[in-house]
Motif scaffolding. Structure first.
Motif, PDB file in Angstrom:
ATOM      1  N   SER A   1       0.837  -1.208   0.000  1.00  0.00           N
ATOM      2  CA  SER A   1       0.000   0.000   0.000  1.00  0.00           C
ATOM      3  C   SER A   1       0.867   1.250   0.000  1.00  0.00           C
ATOM      4  N   VAL A   2       1.973   1.207   0.740  1.00  0.00           N
ATOM      5  CA  VAL A   2       2.873   2.354   0.771  1.00  0.00           C
ATOM      6  C   VAL A   2       3.410   2.619  -0.635  1.00  0.00           C
ATOM      7  N   ARG A   3       3.810   1.540  -1.320  1.00  0.00           N
ATOM      8  CA  ARG A   3       4.352   1.686  -2.682  1.00  0.00           C
ATOM      9  C   ARG A   3       3.340   2.294  -3.648  1.00  0.00           C
ATOM     10  N   HIS A   4       2.077   2.044  -3.387  1.00  0.00           N
ATOM     11  CA  HIS A   4       1.031   2.599  -4.221  1.00  0.00           C
ATOM     12  C   HIS A   4       0.992   4.131  -4.114  1.00  0.00           C
ATOM     13  N   LEU A   5       1.374   4.630  -2.946  1.00  0.00           N
ATOM     14  CA  LEU A   5       1.268   6.067  -2.674  1.00  0.00           C
ATOM     15  C   LEU A   5       2.581   6.813  -2.873  1.00  0.00           C
TER      16      LEU A   5
ATOM     17  N   GLY B   1       3.657  11.723   5.404  1.00  0.00           N
ATOM     18  CA  GLY B   1       4.132  11.012   6.596  1.00  0.00           C
ATOM     19  C   GLY B   1       3.346   9.723   6.739  1.00  0.00           C
ATOM     20  N   ILE B   2       4.037   8.585   6.599  1.00  0.00           N
ATOM     21  CA  ILE B   2       3.333   7.295   6.615  1.00  0.00           C
ATOM     22  C   ILE B   2       3.931   6.366   7.663  1.00  0.00           C
ATOM     23  N   MET B   3       3.041   5.619   8.336  1.00  0.00           N
ATOM     24  CA  MET B   3       3.532   4.543   9.200  1.00  0.00           C
ATOM     25  C   MET B   3       2.706   3.296   8.953  1.00  0.00           C
ATOM     26  N   LEU B   4       3.277   2.160   9.346  1.00  0.00           N
ATOM     27  CA  LEU B   4       2.561   0.891   9.267  1.00  0.00           C
ATOM     28  C   LEU B   4       1.918   0.620  10.623  1.00  0.00           C
ATOM     29  N   PRO B   5       0.921  -0.274  10.662  1.00  0.00           N
ATOM     30  CA  PRO B   5       0.318  -0.648  11.945  1.00  0.00           C
ATOM     31  C   PRO B   5       1.412  -1.163  12.878  1.00  0.00           C
TER      32      PRO B   5
END
Ligand SMILES: [Zn+2]
Ligand SMILES: [Zn+2]
Ligand SMILES: [Zn+2]
Length: 767
Positions: free
Chosen positions: A261-265, A306-310
């Protein structure tokens, strides 16, 4: 021949599954002896052949549990005895004071597998954990780290959990927060002002997902505090959140379920991916891909997200359910921003959430495991091979930074904004979590509590308090009120410099290029564009930006047009250029203020130079969050290769600014684009700093340069200056573990204070 060794291990080795690891390893290698916890760490006696013992020592270091950290390992030969097996011996020592407490860690793969296994007794249980993962720092009331001293004290383990807890070969052996649906904490959903609206197993999660997908805002109790969550793809929901939280434009962090999902964004480098998926699970500032499904309101006008994973089981349950309920073409992303009102500290208790978040959140997803220590998410950016901390907090605190030398214990109380505090013990410096802006009453309260709590859990009795020179900082005033301890005041930019030196365990004098917003100088003016020569105990100001007036002081920081006008006035006099931003501004009033020196402190700040350059180039006239004008100026540079610098000559001690302002103005009047001006401005500074440092190096003979100060969060400037200096043969020291901004200065203060005390000095020698 059989040998016996005493092995003493110091580091983060308690509460992280270290003894069972030693036990299993010893049994496998048929080693006899025992292992036990001590006040210093872990003590082992091991008996076997020499080869086996050597293999054992290597394996201890190589295969240690994921949360363990070995700082020292000492071996001593002793006489063998008749031991035949290997045992875990319970500790009789009640003062387990010297051991280090582990930070909170993301759920491990084993627990995640169980969480998703419908046949497991902890299927979708939001508090699953083991010795390799879960809460630590945030649930500790006092030491030693045993269940009765944590917020798990309220829960009595069921027979099954207890047998795991007591079984040395179980993954949950002595996992203090061990729990299951039968005996542990649970989750429920509330609407503000109403009773629980769902308590049945997993119903609270279903309701939460339904609300989020309908554009509602849900306050979710996490690990170190509450988050405010909203569907990050829903423009209205995000805007509503901004409105209610009173946060106009500052970017909001988001959480997505996995790396794909991160790669998508965003564009994701190898290094960024490893930071993102690490057990610390920080927020990473990543470069956005064009046309991604995230609402514009999440990070308006910003190239990064700014992104984080669960990182908790609760987060994973939420995202597993979100993906099950997502409409076709939906994208699983939630805004997960610290739950607070504007500048207040993050909310941690259910009561606080009910009162302070009542008019922000539509629902509250609560649980009954108390958060005892407030800890915000950490924030990091990776600029090429430079890891830059914007905020060092959850996952990293209270892991120490190791100093080159031991010394007396000190308490350093940091600055005013982005405050952290730092305590030292021996050669270890413990930085606190992010505390915030002390002007805020609640943040100040948190500051006082943090000092007390850290001293308690680390058992540190400081011999001095170290603070900033600024008489009006609340941290300085707090320090001055501690009558029983001596105080050492440290100049702001010397503290920045020392923070880098401390990280690198660097003892020799260096050239410090400190580019910053605001810091109180030895001469009472506002410093911030400084070239220092110094080490921990001595410092010299060798060059600085030509001082400029700051009309209205603080007001100018929020209104860069004031700063821009002042810099123009100093450059052009009354013959002001007709730049668009001057229209409809009270120009004459400001000029009178400057002429009469009315509330116009002089500053050599690099942050203010950025503000002036931004507004002159056609950028922002007023800002909605700290450094917004400078950030937008940097982002305007984008991926263009930098245009040539303006012709500006380096000079010491005053680095001239007027030629830069003049050149920018002339080009702006010619209608050159904002992006191009931004590029030339950056390139000019890079060139100017490299020339200045070169010049100073030729006089002083010093070939090592340390970079610090908040301006080094600017990717283009950081990488540009670094390369320019390295190309000229300099060794360059940059921050790697603490922020270059004011979140790092308590470390510098502490390192200086400790060194001065050790040498019997009472103050920094300043030339
Ligand atoms: Zn686990
Ligand atoms: Zn249980
Ligand atoms: Zn600073």
């Amino acid at each position: 021949m059989v040998k016996r060794q005493r092995i003493e291990i110091n580091g983060i080795v308690q509460g992280v599954g270290f003894r069972p690891f030693v036990f299993n390893l010893a049994r496998k290698l048929k080693i006899s002896g025992f292992v036990r916890n001590t006040s210093q760490g872990v003590y082992i006696e091991a008996q076997a052949s020499e080869d086996t013992l050597q293999f054992f020592i290597r394996a201890l270091q190589k295969e240690k549990p994921p949360l363990a950290e070995i700082i020292s390992l000492r071996q001593t030969e002793i006489s063998p005895n008749g031991d035949r097996d290997f045992r875990i011996v319970s500790s009789t020592d009640s003062s387990l004071a010297e051991t280090l407490i582990a930070p909170d860690m993301a759920i491990c793969d084993d627990c995640l597998r169980e969480l998703r296994d419908p046949s497991d007794r902890r299927y979708r249980y939001p508090f699953i954990n083991c010795t390799n993962c879960g809460p630590r720092f945030t649930i500790i009331r006092k030491i030693p780290y045993d269940r009765p001293n944590t917020s798990m004290a309220a829960f009595t383990m069921c027979a099954q959990c207890r047998s795991e807890y007591e079984n040395p070969v179980d993954r949950r052996f002595h996992a203090q927060p061990n729990a299951c649906p039968q005996c542990g904490p649970h989750v429920w959903l509330e609407a503000p002002g109403r009773k629980k609206i769902s308590a049945a197993k997993n119903e609270a999660f279903q309701e939460t997902i339904r609300a989020l997908l309908h554009g509602r805002i849900v306050a979710i109790k996490g690990l170190g505090g509450f988050h405010l969550a909203a569907d990050a793809t829903n423009e209205q929901a995000v805007q509503r959140l901004r409105l209610r939280k009173n946060r106009e434009e500052k970017p909001l962090a988001i959480m997505v379920p996995d790396v794909e999902s991160v790669r998508h964004l965003c564009i994701l480098s190898h290094k960024e991916q490893s930071l993102l998926t690490s057990a610390q699970r920080p927020i990473i500032l990543l470069r956005q891909k064009k046309g991604n499904p995230i609402a514009r309101a999440v990070a308006p006008g910003n190239r990064r997200l700014g992104i984080m994973l669960p990182y908790t089981p609760l987060h994973y349950i939420l995202f597993d359910l979100l993906q099950e309920h997502l409409p076709e073409n939906g994208f699983p992303a939630l805004v997960m921003t610290s739950a607070n009102r504007s500048e207040e500290p993050i909310v941690i208790s259910n009561e606080e959430a009910r009162s302070r978040l009542a008019d922000i959140a539509d629902f509250l997803l609560l649980h009954n495991r108390d958060i005892l220590v407030r800890t915000d998410d950490s924030v990091i950016a990776q600029f090429k091979d430079q890891t830059v901390f914007f905020r060092r907090s959850r996952g990293y605190v209270p892991r120490p930074v190791f100093l080159a030398n031991s010394g007396p214990s000190v308490l350093a109380v940091g600055g005013q904004l982005k405050n952290t505090v730092c305590l030292t013990k021996g050669n270890r410096a413990f930085l606190s979590q992010h505390i915030g802006d002390l002007e805020n009453v609640r943040a100040y309260d948190f500051f006082e509590k943090t000092i007390e709590h850290l001293q308690n859990i680390l058992r540190i009795h400081p011999r001095a308090v170290i603070c900033d020179l600024h008489p009006q900082y609340f941290s300085t005033q707090w320090a001055k009120a501690q009558n029983h301890l001596p105080i050492i005041q440290v100049q702001h930019h010397h503290a920045h410099l020392a923070a880098v030196l401390a990280e690198w365990q660097w003892d020799d004098p260096v050239i410090g290029l400190i580019l910053d917003g605001t810091g109180y100088g030895y001469d009472g003016t506002v410093w911030g564009g400084e070239v220092l020569i110094g080490d921990f105990t001595e410092v010299r100001r060798v060059a600085y930006f030509e001082p400029m007036p700051l009309p209205g002081g603080e007001a100018a920081i929020k209104q860069p047009w004031r700063t821009g006008l002042a810099y123009l006035y100093r450059t052009f006099g009354k013959d002001l250029p007709a730049l668009p931003f001057l229209q409809a501004k009270p120009v004459q009033t400001i000029l009178t203020m400057i002429d009469n020196k009315l509330n116009c402190p002089l500053t050599s700040s690099c942050g203010r130079l950025f503000d002036a350059a931004a507004v002159i180039s056609g950028g922002r006239e007023t800002i909605h969050y700290e450094a917004q004008a400078a950030i937008e100026l940097m982002q305007a540079v984008g991926d263009q290769s930098l245009p040539p610098p303006y012709e500006v000559r380096a000079a010491v001690p005053q680095i001239p600014l007027k030629p830069i302002i003049r050149a920018l103005t002339e080009e702006a009047l010619k209608g050159i684009s904002f992006d191009r001006l931004a590029g030339r401005f950056h390139q000019t500074l890079i060139h100017l700093f490299a020339e200045t440092v070169q010049h100073i190096s030729e006089i002083s003979g010093i070939k090592t340069v340390a970079l610090s100060g908040g301006v080094f969060q600017n990717e283009i400037l950081l990488l540009g200056v670094l390369q320019a200096l390295q190309r000229r043969g300099f060794r360059v020291l940059t921050h790697r573990r603490v922020p270059p901004n004011d979140g790092g200065i308590s470390l510098g203060q502490a390192a200086i204070g400790q060194r001065l005390l050790k040498q019997g000095q009472a103050e920094v020698h300043f030339a």
